[in-house]
Scaffold this active site. Structure first.
Site, PDB file in Angstrom:
ATOM      1  NE  ARG A 154      19.419   2.564  41.665  1.00 27.99           N
ATOM      2  CZ  ARG A 154      19.361   2.916  40.395  1.00 27.99           C
ATOM      3  NH1 ARG A 154      18.802   2.121  39.484  1.00 27.99           N
ATOM      4  NH2 ARG A 154      19.834   4.074  39.986  1.00 27.99           N
ATOM      5  CE1 TYR A 161      26.927  -0.435  47.263  1.00 25.76           C
ATOM      6  CE2 TYR A 161      25.005   0.375  46.107  1.00 25.76           C
ATOM      7  CZ  TYR A 161      26.195   0.613  46.750  1.00 25.76           C
ATOM      8  OH  TYR A 161      26.649   1.898  46.871  1.00 25.76           O
ATOM      9  CE  LYS A 198      15.779   5.013  45.173  1.00 26.68           C
ATOM     10  NZ  LYS A 198      17.042   5.402  44.637  1.00 26.68           N
ATOM     11  CG  HIS A 212      14.202   8.834  42.392  1.00 25.14           C
ATOM     12  ND1 HIS A 212      15.155   8.738  41.391  1.00 25.14           N
ATOM     13  CD2 HIS A 212      14.871   8.617  43.549  1.00 25.14           C
ATOM     14  CE1 HIS A 212      16.329   8.476  41.924  1.00 25.14           C
ATOM     15  NE2 HIS A 212      16.197   8.403  43.217  1.00 25.14           N
ATOM     16  CB  SER A 269      20.527   7.514  40.643  1.00 26.88           C
ATOM     17  OG  SER A 269      19.296   6.844  40.782  1.00 26.88           O
ATOM     18  CB  CYS A 322      21.220  14.036  39.183  1.00 27.47           C
ATOM     19  SG  CYS A 322      21.855  13.027  37.833  1.00 27.47           S
ATOM     20  CG  ASP A 380      16.440   8.328  47.094  1.00 24.10           C
ATOM     21  OD1 ASP A 380      17.002   8.888  46.131  1.00 24.10           O
ATOM     22  OD2 ASP A 380      16.212   7.105  47.117  1.00 24.10           O
ATOM     23  CB  ALA A 382      31.706   5.087  48.282  1.00 23.87           C
ATOM     24  NE  ARG A 383      24.634   5.544  46.569  1.00 18.11           N
ATOM     25  CZ  ARG A 383      23.695   6.301  46.018  1.00 18.11           C
ATOM     26  NH1 ARG A 383      22.841   6.968  46.772  1.00 18.11           N
ATOM     27  NH2 ARG A 383      23.599   6.427  44.715  1.00 18.11           N
ATOM     28  CG  ASP A 422      26.033  30.243  45.040  1.00 21.50           C
ATOM     29  OD1 ASP A 422      25.678  31.260  45.672  1.00 21.50           O
ATOM     30  OD2 ASP A 422      27.220  29.864  44.957  1.00 21.50           O
TER      31      ASP A 422
END
Ligand code: GTP
Ligand code: SPV
Ligand code: MN
Length: 582
Positions: free
Chosen positions: A70, A198, A207, A227, A249, A251, A278, A366-367, A493
């Protein structure tokens, strides 16, 4: 083909007159249509087939090397009044925005096919869902929208019935970063995006629509577009609590949404169900609780770091029918990325023979794109038109220092302050420097379609007499020790922290009141089998009063930077925090 809705046909005609495509294709979402598109993309090299034995019907797409994330500095919110966009957005007047974009779109589809994509964000029959139409010249966008949304004939039927839809116009253009803009016109429910192919720049349902435009609509209509992931935690008694969590993003949303609990939990009968990874749309139900849907139908997830150890559910869903963007490949043409396993890749994300001197083999952003239904933990409730009731809202960021593992807000307004003052270190999901701490309120800094001061006010407004609001928590999986290592094992965990939260919701788990909120004692969390050092215990479960005093002062400055528009109630919460710290 045309539609039964004159407003849609007129808009398609206008766009075609401006962009002058060679052909117009209305997408029906059928398998035949997808197969024809994939064949065309394979022929022109847009999609490269991956190993069909190990990864049937999986494809690799290499984006332009300067079009990999982005672009927040090129993203605008265009409103008549600049204050409506707020200091959190880049602003332009709608007249200037349209003029600038239309000049770029002029004749840009000559010789190309223009695709008209009707889509529905959310279950096709849900009152919480909203529809849009994306016009694009990118078949890659069509293939991704097919996985990420309910796309095609059913969506078109709903649009024709309702008569309204979000208009999104997209062209990949020349992929020149100097001729790239993503503009939003919330007052017209319109998006214009040029010059990028992209992810969040080009898949306009995600988004642009489901967060920036939807957040605006949500404020007008009394709901929230966030989000956030949505995950269901089923206890051994068969009772499921749904948790929504906002992390910036890259995270940890996808990872938490697909969490596999530690062995002892699984043996005891705990189960985790993925509703969304998301985006979350939620609205108060007749019972006063917040009910949430995932407006998406697929995952556009971060590949690097995804492995059999960290996220087996994601990996299992990626064995077939997936599109991989900017990953590396092995010598037998399997997709590969850093953190997957110990194999050495053969070709990097730019198509070069892999050489570590060129940097990572897969791009850090990369996605993968895959239908949500392929995930083993996929929840049936994701198709429920009513959505799921939310028991807890979680905020969290990447904070190497100061912020403990978990704490709970005393009440809703305190929780809104915690969300509003969230900080996180930047990641590769957007272009620019990585690892820089910034305020990212509610993980919405790049995505809120209006003034944050008004947005916080909107959040505060949910606290009415009839409301049965979720508890609000803050987590930090990313606290580091003096040696620079993560202090908390994270991933599966994190279930231990979720269990404590559910215990708090049910009024069963212990907590200690501190100036920043309610913390668990290390004894209140189930840490069986987790080996924490003395330093880890101190930093994950302690409050550094001096550090927090400085943080409270910085939060005060941040709130003040919005001027008069910032709700007094948030200033009051900040003062209360500062005073409690002494
Ligand atoms: P977007 O799709 O960009 O919105 O990102 P996301 O929030 O879904 O992030 P994702 O789950 O894909 O995680 C991004 C990175 O964080 C990956 O490299 C993960 O390995 C890492 N990560 C996720 N959860 C944890 C955790 O609990 N601990 C640590 N140390 N890393 C984590
Ligand atoms: C994010 O950056 O938060 C994403 C990926 O989820 S994108 O679709 O590119 O926005
Ligand atoms: Mn995201």
């Amino acid at each position: 083909m045309t539609s039964r809705l004159p407003a849609l046909n007129d808009w398609v005609d206008q766009v075609a007159a401006l962009t002058r495509p060679a052909a117009i294709h209305w997408c029906d979402g059928s398998d035949e249509e997808n197969q024809a598109l994939v064949a065309r993309m394979q022929a022109d090299g847009t999609l490269l087939p991956l190993n069909a034995d190990t990864h049937p019907n999986c494809w690799l797409h290499r984006s332009h090397p300067e079009d990999v994330a982005r672009v927040e500095h090129l993203t605008f919110v265009c409103t008549e009044d600049r204050d409506d966009a707020g200091p959190n957005n880049h602003w332009m007047s709608p007249a200037d925005g349209h003029a600038q974009m239309d000049e770029l779109f002029e004749g840009c589809m000559e010789g190309r096919t223009m695709y008209v994509i009707p889509y529905c964000m959310g279950p096709i029959d849900s009152p919480l869902s909203r529809c849009g139409v994306e016009i694009t010249d990118s078949p890659y966008v069509v293939a991704n929208m097919r996985l990420m949304t309910r796309m095609g004939a059913l969506a078109l039927a709903r649009i024709e019935r309702e008569g309204s839809f979000v208009k999104g116009l997209h062209s990949t253009g020349e992929l020149d970063p100097k001729r790239r803009f993503i503009m939003h016109f919330p007052e017209e429910l319109t998006i214009k995006s040029y010059g990028s192919g992209y992810g969040g720049n080009a898949l306009l349902g995600k988004k642009c629509h489901a967060l920036r435009i939807a957040s605006w609509q949500a404020r007008e209509e009394g709901w929230l577009a966030e989000h956030m992931l949505i995950v269901g935690i089923e206890n051994p008694q068969g009772q499921t609590h749904y948790i929504a969590a906002a992390f910036p993003s890259a995270c940890g949303k996808t990872n938490l949404a697909m969490l596999i609990p530690p062995d002892a939990y699984r043996e005891a009968g705990w189960k985790v169900w993925t509703v969304g990874d998301d985006i979350c749309w939620m609205r108060p139900g007749p019972d006063g609780r917040l009910w949430a849907i995932n407006p998406e139908a697929g995952f556009f997830g971060v590949a690097p770091g995804t492995s059999e150890q960290s996220n087996p559910n994601a990996l299992a869903s990626l064995q077939s029918n997936a599109i991989f963007t900017n990953v590396a490949v092995t010598d037998d043409n399997q997709p590969w990325w850093e953190g997957l396993d110990k194999r050495t890749p053969a070709i990097d994300w730019q198509g070069r023979a892999f050489d570590p001197a060129n940097g990572p083999a897969a791009h850090p952003n990369a996605r993968f794109t895959v239908s949500a239904r392929q995930t083993p933990s996929w929840s049936e409730k994701a198709e429920d038109p009513q959505g799921v009731p939310i028991s807890a809202i979680v905020f969290g960021g990447r904070r190497a220092s100061l912020v403990p593992l978990v704490f709970e807000a005393r009440d809703w307004a305190h929780g809104v302050l915690i969300g509003a003052s969230m900080g996180s270190e930047t990641t590769a999901a957007a272009t620019g420097a990585v690892g820089v701490m910034r305020r990212d309120p509610m993980a919405m800094k790049p995505f809120c379609g209006y003034n944050f001061a008004d947005y916080f006010g909107h959040w505060l407004s949910f606290d009415g007499d009839e409301a049965k609001l979720p508890k609000i928590f803050h987590v930090n999986w990313f606290r580091k020790g003096d040696g620079g290592d993560f202090l908390w094992p994270g991933f599966g965990d994190n279930m231990r922290v979720l269990e404590w939260m559910i215990g708090r919701v049910k009024g069963e788990a212990e907590g200690v009141d501190t100036p920043i909120g309610i913390l668990p004692t290390p004894e209140a969390l189930n840490l069986d089998g987790v080996d924490l050092t003395g330093e880890a215990r101190e930093k994950l479960f302690g409050v550094d009063t001096d550090g927090w005093k400085a943080e409270a002062a910085s939060i005060g400055e941040y709130l003040s930077s919005y001027g008069e528009a910032m709700p007094d109630a948030l200033h009051a919460q900040q003062r209360r925090l500062a005073e409690a710290l002494g």
